[in-house]
Structures are given as C-alpha cells and as structure tokens.
Scaffold this active site. Structure first.
Site, PDB file in Angstrom:
ATOM      1  N   GLN A 112       1.043  25.817  -7.230  1.00 48.60           N
ATOM      2  CA  GLN A 112       2.508  26.062  -6.800  1.00 48.60           C
ATOM      3  C   GLN A 112       3.335  25.765  -7.680  1.00 48.60           C
ATOM      4  OE1 GLN A 112       2.778  25.697  -2.654  1.00 48.60           O
ATOM      5  NE2 GLN A 112       1.185  26.326  -2.171  1.00 48.60           N
ATOM      6  N   ASP A 159      14.957  14.466   9.954  1.00 43.01           N
ATOM      7  CA  ASP A 159      15.672  13.698  10.375  1.00 43.01           C
ATOM      8  C   ASP A 159      16.973  12.740  10.247  1.00 43.01           C
ATOM      9  OD1 ASP A 159      13.045  12.475   9.141  1.00 43.01           O
ATOM     10  OD2 ASP A 159      13.863  13.117   7.654  1.00 43.01           O
ATOM     11  N   HIS A 187      10.883  11.013   3.567  1.00 42.71           N
ATOM     12  CA  HIS A 187      10.396  11.150   4.676  1.00 42.71           C
ATOM     13  C   HIS A 187       9.233  11.409   5.582  1.00 42.71           C
ATOM     14  CE1 HIS A 187       9.933  13.889   7.918  1.00 42.71           C
ATOM     15  NE2 HIS A 187       8.518  14.152   7.698  1.00 42.71           N
TER      16      HIS A 187
HETATM   17  P1  NAX Z   1      -0.459  23.773   9.898  1.00 44.01           P
HETATM   18  O1  NAX Z   1      -1.599  22.956   9.714  1.00 44.01           O
HETATM   19  O2  NAX Z   1      -0.229  24.409  11.680  1.00 44.01           O
HETATM   20  O3  NAX Z   1       0.168  25.145   8.971  1.00 44.01           O
HETATM   21  C1  NAX Z   1      -0.203  24.670   7.591  1.00 44.01           C
HETATM   22  C2  NAX Z   1      -0.699  25.969   7.635  1.00 44.01           C
HETATM   23  O4  NAX Z   1      -0.752  25.683   5.639  1.00 44.01           O
HETATM   24  C3  NAX Z   1      -1.846  26.420   7.931  1.00 44.01           C
HETATM   25  O5  NAX Z   1      -1.970  27.795   8.233  1.00 44.01           O
HETATM   26  C4  NAX Z   1      -2.279  26.657   6.149  1.00 44.01           C
HETATM   27  O6  NAX Z   1      -3.756  27.494   6.121  1.00 44.01           O
HETATM   28  C5  NAX Z   1      -1.705  26.635   5.186  1.00 44.01           C
HETATM   29  N1  NAX Z   1      -2.241  26.385   3.919  1.00 44.01           N
HETATM   30  C6  NAX Z   1      -2.597  25.536   3.643  1.00 44.01           C
HETATM   31  N2  NAX Z   1      -3.352  24.934   2.011  1.00 44.01           N
HETATM   32  C7  NAX Z   1      -2.172  25.968   2.060  1.00 44.01           C
HETATM   33  C8  NAX Z   1      -2.025  26.066   0.481  1.00 44.01           C
HETATM   34  N3  NAX Z   1      -2.368  26.025  -0.813  1.00 44.01           N
HETATM   35  N4  NAX Z   1      -1.104  28.017   0.232  1.00 44.01           N
HETATM   36  C9  NAX Z   1      -0.561  27.816   1.343  1.00 44.01           C
HETATM   37  N5  NAX Z   1      -0.536  27.745   2.709  1.00 44.01           N
HETATM   38  C10 NAX Z   1      -1.817  26.586   2.746  1.00 44.01           C
HETATM   39  O7  NAX Z   1       0.705  22.802   9.567  1.00 44.01           O
HETATM   40  P2  NAX Z   1       2.401  23.223  10.330  1.00 44.01           P
HETATM   41  O8  NAX Z   1       2.447  22.127  12.058  1.00 44.01           O
HETATM   42  O9  NAX Z   1       2.535  24.117  10.305  1.00 44.01           O
HETATM   43  O10 NAX Z   1       2.733  21.867   9.255  1.00 44.01           O
HETATM   44  C11 NAX Z   1       3.171  22.571   7.808  1.00 44.01           C
HETATM   45  C12 NAX Z   1       3.369  20.612   7.367  1.00 44.01           C
HETATM   46  O11 NAX Z   1       4.888  20.161   7.744  1.00 44.01           O
HETATM   47  C13 NAX Z   1       2.540  19.568   7.838  1.00 44.01           C
HETATM   48  O12 NAX Z   1       2.339  19.061   5.887  1.00 44.01           O
HETATM   49  C14 NAX Z   1       2.954  18.394   7.911  1.00 44.01           C
HETATM   50  O13 NAX Z   1       2.821  17.226   8.027  1.00 44.01           O
HETATM   51  C15 NAX Z   1       4.376  18.789   7.717  1.00 44.01           C
HETATM   52  N6  NAX Z   1       6.006  18.704   8.562  1.00 44.01           N
HETATM   53  C16 NAX Z   1       6.704  18.261   8.010  1.00 44.01           C
HETATM   54  C17 NAX Z   1       8.215  18.062   8.422  1.00 44.01           C
HETATM   55  C18 NAX Z   1       9.389  17.129   7.419  1.00 44.01           C
HETATM   56  O14 NAX Z   1      10.073  16.465   7.854  1.00 44.01           O
HETATM   57  N7  NAX Z   1       9.268  17.627   6.548  1.00 44.01           N
HETATM   58  C19 NAX Z   1       7.807  17.614   9.669  1.00 44.01           C
HETATM   59  C20 NAX Z   1       7.088  18.786  10.682  1.00 44.01           C
HETATM   60  C21 NAX Z   1       5.481  18.679   9.645  1.00 44.01           C
HETATM   61  O15 NAX Z   1       4.979  17.370  10.505  1.00 44.01           O
END
Ligand code: NAX
Length: 328
Positions: A112, A159, A187
C-alpha cells in the site's frame, strides 16, 4: 462549490468503514462545501459486502458525494487520492506472536505504501488507523520513496478524545473546557496521556485535579486500556468512536486546529523530546493551512520522561522487528 477531492479508504467493508464512509460523504471530515469522491479498497472476498455499503451510500443521496469507486487493487484505489485512510489491517488472533502480526501487516502496508508512492496525489495525506497503527505507518512510509515521510500519520486521536472525556468527567466540566491534551507515543497500552500540559478552563489540569494517585493508577490505565474495556462490554472492538477519531484527525489536518489549543498526531519523529528519529510517535501539534507543527519546548518532568521513554522503547522494538523482517 469546490472541485471534488479524492478520499481513499481501505477496509471499507469493515466495522470502522461502516461508520466512517457516511460521515466523510456527509461533509463531516472536510467541510460542508467540499464534495468528495470515495475510492474504496477491500480484499476480493469482501467486495460483495462492499457493494452493499455502496448501495447504502447511494441511498443517502448525499449532496457532497460526487462519485464512488471500489477495487481490490491499491494501484486503482489510491489513484490521485488526496486523502487516504488506511483502516484495513489484520487483527491479532489468539496464539499469534507479535512478529507474526507485524509480518502479516507488513504484507498489507508495504504494497500500500508503494502504491501510494506511485499513484496518489503528490500532496496526499495518509492516516493509518489499522493496528499496530504507528508501525504500520512506518512500514508504509518506508516503502513510499516518492512521498515525504511526514505525509504519513498514525492515529492517536481516539486516545486523545478518550483522555478529554475522562478528564471532563473527573472535573465535572464540559469537554469543551478542556484544551491542550496530548497523547505521547504509541497507540498501545504504553501511550502517555499527559495532564501536565492539559488545561481545564485555562487552569493546569494536573494541578486542578490534585490527585496524582488517580492520574497514575486510574486515569492513565483507563485511557490506555479503553479499547479492551469496549471489547469486553460490546463483544466487538470500538468502531464508531474510532471512525469519529479518524474524521477528527483528518479534519484537523485539512482545516487546522483552533487558536489556543492543540491536538495529538503520530508522525515521524525528528528526534524532538529525546525520541529516536524516524519513529512514528504521538506528539502535540498545531495545524495551520495544512502545515503540521509540533508543539516544542514543553517542560518534561521526571514522571513524563519515564513514560515517554517507555513508549519510545516499545516503538523502537517494533521498528527492530520490522527491520529484521525486511519491511522497512
Ligand atoms: P474489521 O475487521 O471489521 O474490518 C477490517 C476490514 O479490512 C475488513 O473488511 C477486511 O476485509 C479489510 N482488509 C483486510 N486486509 C485488507 C487489505 N489488504 N486491503 C484492504 N482491506 C483489507 O475491523 P475494524 O473494526 O474496522 O478495524 C480496522 C482496524 O482498525 C483494525 O486493525 C483495528 O485494530 C484498528 N483500530 C484502530 C484504532 C486506533 O485508534 N488506531 C482503534 C479502533 C480499531 O481497533
């Protein structure tokens, strides 16, 4: 009406995506006079679910939504993107070692970063939300030689917002009374939410609370472990609040921070505050005309020094791990 800007979102069919896309399309992120074209990236098996989200976006008839594209190819989804929100990531599964997690995410953020470098707008602003966000941002920027490292941020705004809310509850003041909050570092649970420079109605927050025991034993762990508490209560990780924080971060980056206040953003360190250069580190920042300026010259006492050093050490270990994997 302004010319539409292109906003790429990865993981668009996921939980956070479901809260995020509608707010971007409504104007919450870039302003109610800024049309947007959404360029959505998903993995191939999720494209069908993504079509459902696209149908719902269309059904909102958002006046600012000037177009939607979907793809499973980053070279397509990032083409000419002015903003990119990298949400899709591989979550840690039971029994997974940290090196496995970093390696799996390297497989996402390395290509990416490369694609952004090749095809995005030369001024693209990239926000990494997917965890481990700081090190994923490091991987992406390290593989984007045609862009500046400072164009890549990681999100600590959730946060930051959690810290404001907890302090508001403790002091009985509205969230709007709280200014100059800072989340230093990663984070993760080593992050350092700083009350020594935060203000409540213009008064120093640490002095006003006057309860260091609460600060150290309750406030900091509550903010740092809030994600786990939400999973415990909801059975799912935070999504709407994470999407809201991503909107807040990009809005601050695009439209600036208010006079007399700052926010927290993680971006490559220039060595300030004794943090090893190049780590993607949460800092206090102001933004004017799209230019992010670190707030410099803050006094760092012994307590803060130890906290900043601990979160920097964790990020340095993550950097070593991804170096060994050949990802940076
Ligand atoms: P989900 O598992 O609901 O959604 C993630 C989506 O990403 C899925 O639809 C999956 O198919 C897609 N995906 C996977 N690999 C991909 C790729 N190579 N290219 C494009 N899409 C891809 O997770 P969600 O609850 O939406 O969370 C997403 C991310 O945010 C996770 O890594 C999570 O840990 C992180 N977070 C980060 C936070 C922060 O404060 N920085 C807080 C919230 C969240 O925990």
């Amino acid at each position: 009406m302004k010319t539409p800007v292109r906003v790429a979102v990865t993981g668009a069919a996921g939980q956070i995506g479901y809260s995020l896309l509608f707010r971007i399309a409504s104007g919450a992120m870039l302003g109610e006079d800024q049309p947007v074209i959404l360029q959505l990236l998903e993995i191939t098996p999720a494209l069908k679910a993504l079509q459902g989200v696209v149908m719902e976006l269309k059904d909102c008839a958002f006046p600012l939504l000037a177009g939607i594209t979907t793809s499973d190819d980053p070279m397509v989804a990032f083409k000419d993107a002015d903003y990119a929100l990298l949400v899709g990531a591989l979550p840690r599964k039971a029994g997974m070692e940290r090196s496995d997690l970093l390696s799996a995410n390297g497989g996402i953020f390395k290509p990416q970063g490369h694609a952004l470098s090749e095809v995005a707008s030369r001024n693209v602003k990239v926000l990494v939300v997917g965890n481990p966000a700081n090190t994923n941002a490091l991987i992406a920027l390290s593989n984007a030689p045609k862009l500046k490292p400072a164009q890549f941020h990681a999100m600590v705004r959730l946060d930051h917002n959690r810290a404001i809310s907890q302090l508001a509850e403790k002091t009985g003041k509205p969230v709007t009374a709280i200014k100059k909050m800072t989340i230093w570092g990663n984070h993760s649970t080593t992050q350092f939410p700083d009350l020594y420079h935060a203000e409540v109605e213009g008064k120093n927050a640490h002095a006003l609370v006057n309860d260091h025991e609460w600060y150290e034993k309750t406030f900091i762990p509550t903010v740092a472990k809030r994600g786990a508490a939400i999973i415990e209560a909801r059975g799912l990780s935070s999504a709407a609040s994470a999407a809201n924080a991503a909107i807040d971060h990009m809005r601050s980056w695009a439209l600036g921070t208010p006079e007399g206040d700052w926010t927290s953003m993680a971006f490559p360190s220039d060595g300030s505050y004794g943090v090893p250069e190049g780590l993607v580190f949460g800092y206090p920042v102001t933004v004017r005309n799209g230019q992010v300026e670190m707030v410099k010259g803050l006094d760092i006492n012994e307590f803060s020094r130890a906290k900043i050093d601990a979160t920097a050490k964790e990020l340095e270990e993550e950097r070593q791990a991804v170096r060994q994997l050949g990802l940076v």
